[in-house]
Scaffold this active site. Structure first.
Site, mmCIF file in Angstrom:
data_model
loop_
_atom_site.group_PDB
_atom_site.id
_atom_site.type_symbol
_atom_site.label_atom_id
_atom_site.label_comp_id
_atom_site.label_asym_id
_atom_site.label_seq_id
_atom_site.Cartn_x
_atom_site.Cartn_y
_atom_site.Cartn_z
ATOM 1 C CB CYS A 55 38.812 45.666 40.743
ATOM 2 S SG CYS A 55 39.361 45.170 39.093
ATOM 3 N NE ARG A 68 35.661 43.479 41.377
ATOM 4 C CZ ARG A 68 36.114 43.241 42.591
ATOM 5 N NH1 ARG A 68 35.348 43.524 43.622
ATOM 6 N NH2 ARG A 68 37.330 42.746 42.770
ATOM 7 C CG ASP A 102 35.660 38.993 42.547
ATOM 8 O OD1 ASP A 102 35.532 38.978 41.312
ATOM 9 O OD2 ASP A 102 36.621 38.469 43.155
HETATM 10 P P1 4NP Z 1 38.379 41.847 39.303
HETATM 11 O O1 4NP Z 1 37.974 40.290 39.443
HETATM 12 O O2 4NP Z 1 39.124 42.202 40.571
HETATM 13 O O3 4NP Z 1 37.053 42.527 39.225
HETATM 14 O O4 4NP Z 1 39.208 41.964 38.051
HETATM 15 C C1 4NP Z 1 38.916 39.323 39.789
HETATM 16 C C2 4NP Z 1 39.793 38.827 38.840
HETATM 17 C C3 4NP Z 1 40.716 37.862 39.180
HETATM 18 C C4 4NP Z 1 40.774 37.400 40.482
HETATM 19 C C5 4NP Z 1 39.902 37.880 41.443
HETATM 20 C C6 4NP Z 1 38.981 38.861 41.096
HETATM 21 N N1 4NP Z 1 41.750 36.420 40.826
HETATM 22 O O5 4NP Z 1 41.766 35.983 42.001
HETATM 23 O O6 4NP Z 1 42.568 36.042 39.975
#
Ligand code: 4NP
Length: 165
Positions: free
Chosen positions: A12, A18, A131
């Site tokens: 991700c 995710r 997200d």
């Molecule tokens: P992930 O969620 O991609 O599902 O782990 C996120 C975690 C952090 C961020 C964005 C999405 N971020 O911008 O730091």
């Protein structure tokens, strides 16, 4: 002769919400079907934002609530050129993650996939796993449900493709 493991990488953006759930739920389905020794399963993020961090509390909580799985020991890593070269299936949580991975070296030869292309209901195919970062528990519940069913369906596809028995 023991065969090479089938290597599956979920990714991700941050590798804290995710893809840690996808890694854990795919491993869960693999264990249910008795194929633990046939797979190497991992997860990563296309960004470097959270390298070394444990999964988000929302993901830790939903995995514990629904399946009594403890995912708190996972640590975020960044998807690399080496992963692209070494994994047999590289599975993006959303289309933007997929586009990011496509710019890595060796991506042209890699088996890059979109997770929701494995939705059991074809009306959902091609969609993003939303997200949930910064969201409440209802967002993590929604992600869990999507990831749970797509992990099972992806595994069934791989079992067929690889002729596992
Ligand atoms: P992930 O969620 O991609 O599902 O782990 C996120 C975690 C952090 C961020 C964005 C999405 N971020 O911008 O730091």
């Amino acid at each position: 002769m023991t065969s090479q493991p089938i290597r599956v990488m979920f990714f991700c953006l941050g590798n804290i919400c995710r893809s840690p759930l996808a890694e854990a739920l795919f491993r869960h389905h693999v264990a249910l079907q008795g194929f633990d020794d046939r797979f190497e399963i991992n997860s990563s993020g296309t960004s470097a934002y959270h390298i070394g961090e444990p999964p988000d509390p929302g993901s830790v909580q939903i995995a514990r609530e629904r399946l009594n799985l403890d995912i708190s020991g996972q640590r975020a890593q960044q998807l690399s050129d080496t992963h692209i070269r070494e994994y047999d299936y590289l599975v993006a949580m959303d289309r933007s993650n997929l586009a990011n991975a496509e710019s890595l070296q060796g991506a042209g030869e890699a088996n890059l996939l979109l997770f929701r292309d494995f939705e059991p209901n074809d009306a959902h195919r091609g969609s993003d796993v939303p997200d949930p970062w910064g969201g409440g528990s209802s967002q993590f519940e929604k992600v869990y449900d999507i990831v749970h069913r797509c992990a099972e369906s992806l595994l069934n596809r791989i079992i067929e493709t690889e002729n596992l028995s």
